[in-house]
Enzyme design. Sequence first.
Site, mmCIF file in Angstrom:
data_model
loop_
_atom_site.group_PDB
_atom_site.id
_atom_site.type_symbol
_atom_site.label_atom_id
_atom_site.label_comp_id
_atom_site.label_asym_id
_atom_site.label_seq_id
_atom_site.Cartn_x
_atom_site.Cartn_y
_atom_site.Cartn_z
ATOM 1 N N ARG A 1 -5.297 -1.985 8.758
ATOM 2 C CA ARG A 1 -6.453 -2.820 8.411
ATOM 3 C C ARG A 1 -6.033 -3.866 7.393
ATOM 4 O O ARG A 1 -4.975 -3.772 6.768
ATOM 5 C CB ARG A 1 -7.597 -1.959 7.884
ATOM 6 N N ARG B 1 2.059 -4.811 6.122
ATOM 7 C CA ARG B 1 1.325 -3.768 5.387
ATOM 8 C C ARG B 1 2.143 -2.489 5.443
ATOM 9 O O ARG B 1 2.484 -2.011 6.538
ATOM 10 C CB ARG B 1 -0.067 -3.518 5.962
ATOM 11 N N GLU C 1 -12.259 -4.660 -4.258
ATOM 12 C CA GLU C 1 -12.806 -3.311 -4.029
ATOM 13 C C GLU C 1 -12.119 -2.252 -4.901
ATOM 14 O O GLU C 1 -12.639 -1.140 -5.050
ATOM 15 C CB GLU C 1 -12.634 -2.914 -2.550
ATOM 16 N N ASN C 2 -10.966 -2.573 -5.467
ATOM 17 C CA ASN C 2 -10.212 -1.567 -6.226
ATOM 18 C C ASN C 2 -10.888 -1.164 -7.548
ATOM 19 O O ASN C 2 -10.506 -0.159 -8.157
ATOM 20 C CB ASN C 2 -8.772 -2.025 -6.487
ATOM 21 N N GLY D 1 0.134 5.640 -4.151
ATOM 22 C CA GLY D 1 -0.444 6.953 -4.465
ATOM 23 C C GLY D 1 0.120 8.043 -3.572
ATOM 24 O O GLY D 1 0.482 9.137 -4.046
ATOM 25 N N ASP E 1 0.826 -1.210 0.000
ATOM 26 C CA ASP E 1 0.000 0.000 0.000
ATOM 27 C C ASP E 1 0.862 1.262 0.000
ATOM 28 O O ASP E 1 2.011 1.252 0.440
ATOM 29 C CB ASP E 1 -0.917 -0.023 1.238
ATOM 30 N N ARG F 1 -12.071 2.496 -8.118
ATOM 31 C CA ARG F 1 -11.186 3.612 -8.494
ATOM 32 C C ARG F 1 -11.536 4.129 -9.891
ATOM 33 O O ARG F 1 -12.193 3.440 -10.663
ATOM 34 C CB ARG F 1 -9.729 3.142 -8.436
HETATM 35 C C1 IPE Z 1 -5.353 -2.708 -0.345
HETATM 36 O O1 IPE Z 1 -5.045 -1.363 -0.454
HETATM 37 C C2 IPE Z 1 -5.325 -3.364 -1.688
HETATM 38 C C3 IPE Z 1 -4.006 -3.481 -2.313
HETATM 39 C C4 IPE Z 1 -2.879 -3.121 -1.805
HETATM 40 C C5 IPE Z 1 -4.009 -4.084 -3.606
HETATM 41 P P1 IPE Z 1 -6.173 -0.242 -0.636
HETATM 42 O O2 IPE Z 1 -5.461 1.033 -0.727
HETATM 43 O O3 IPE Z 1 -7.085 -0.610 -1.738
HETATM 44 O O4 IPE Z 1 -6.985 -0.395 0.723
HETATM 45 P P2 IPE Z 1 -7.866 0.673 1.524
HETATM 46 O O5 IPE Z 1 -8.789 1.320 0.539
HETATM 47 O O6 IPE Z 1 -6.917 1.634 2.140
HETATM 48 O O7 IPE Z 1 -8.573 -0.170 2.543
HETATM 49 C C1 IPE Z 2 -1.422 0.363 -3.417
HETATM 50 O O1 IPE Z 2 -1.260 1.726 -3.397
HETATM 51 C C2 IPE Z 2 -1.693 -0.183 -4.790
HETATM 52 C C3 IPE Z 2 -3.063 -0.657 -4.998
HETATM 53 C C4 IPE Z 2 -4.029 -0.630 -4.123
HETATM 54 C C5 IPE Z 2 -3.374 -1.182 -6.294
HETATM 55 P P1 IPE Z 2 -2.487 2.722 -3.388
HETATM 56 O O2 IPE Z 2 -2.871 3.022 -4.775
HETATM 57 O O3 IPE Z 2 -3.592 2.187 -2.529
HETATM 58 O O4 IPE Z 2 -1.828 3.997 -2.704
HETATM 59 P P2 IPE Z 2 -2.461 4.928 -1.615
HETATM 60 O O5 IPE Z 2 -2.947 4.042 -0.506
HETATM 61 O O6 IPE Z 2 -3.585 5.647 -2.293
HETATM 62 O O7 IPE Z 2 -1.353 5.814 -1.192
HETATM 63 MG MG MG Z 3 -4.061 2.350 -0.598
#
Ligand code: IPE
Ligand code: IPE
Ligand code: MG
Length: 228
Positions: free
Chosen positions: A181, A175, A59-60, A15, A12, A63
């Site tokens: 979480r 994580r 859940e992704n 972004g 994680d 986006r």
């Molecule tokens: C969990 O991260 C999923 C992956 C790393 C692929 P997210 O960024 O999607 O999780 P939330 O939204 O913070 O729970």
């Molecule tokens: C993890 O990084 C990658 C995926 C969930 C695919 P994020 O894209 O969730 O990055 P943040 O949590 O928004 O910083």
């Molecule tokens: Mg994330």
Amino acid sequence: MLIPNHVAIIMDGNGRWAQKMGKPRSYGHYFGTDNVRNIAIEANRLGVKVLTLYAFSTENWKRPQEEVNYLMSLPALFIDKFLKELMEKDIRISTIGDLSTLPASTVKVLQKAIDETKDNKSMTLIFAINYGGRDDIVQAVNKVIKSGEVREISEKDINVNISTAQYPDVDFMIRTSLDYRLSNFLLWQLSYAELYFTDCYWPEFDAERFDLAIEEYGRRQRRFGGLK
Ligand code: IPE
Ligand code: IPE
Ligand code: MG
């Protein structure tokens, strides 16, 4: 050093890392993908047998379409760039999650990597793609139902039908980016895993930081409900 057999990572913070660098989110995903290579190579070097990486959750899909599209292009990027090296290191690639709703080109490239690495023995690198822990349990239950036997379901039924049935339970879950979480990752398989949270964003979670995490694992006392 005590090495966990099965390490699972919620990668994680791509972004947030990109934002910190003043770049678009895709920049973070790009370097996050490069980092998969670094951590896979290091885990394999240490003797980890199974490394499961959360790449895309059920859940992704929420986006923006543009980001989803970019994320779906990353398996090809990863495999084009690193498959040769993974072969040399005897690393097998596998996936968990429902690939049926992914773009055909993404599935094709994953399938190629799975096929080409299928006889590799040193470590299995599992990408959890379109994966959800609840979905995994539901699928396992459905498999039992489809077997036609009408009876109560046992833990063993789930264990042998869950997506990771052929692998040991997760010993250590990392994580990155300091969210506390599970985000629907391996719910069943994490029941007795040691959990590790770090403030480091995934693209900067390097081999040295991975080693520190593994050292921490070695200091944990696992009791599994028993006594020391
Ligand atoms: C969990 O991260 C999923 C992956 C790393 C692929 P997210 O960024 O999607 O999780 P939330 O939204 O913070 O729970
Ligand atoms: C993890 O990084 C990658 C995926 C969930 C695919 P994020 O894209 O969730 O990055 P943040 O949590 O928004 O910083
Ligand atoms: Mg994330």
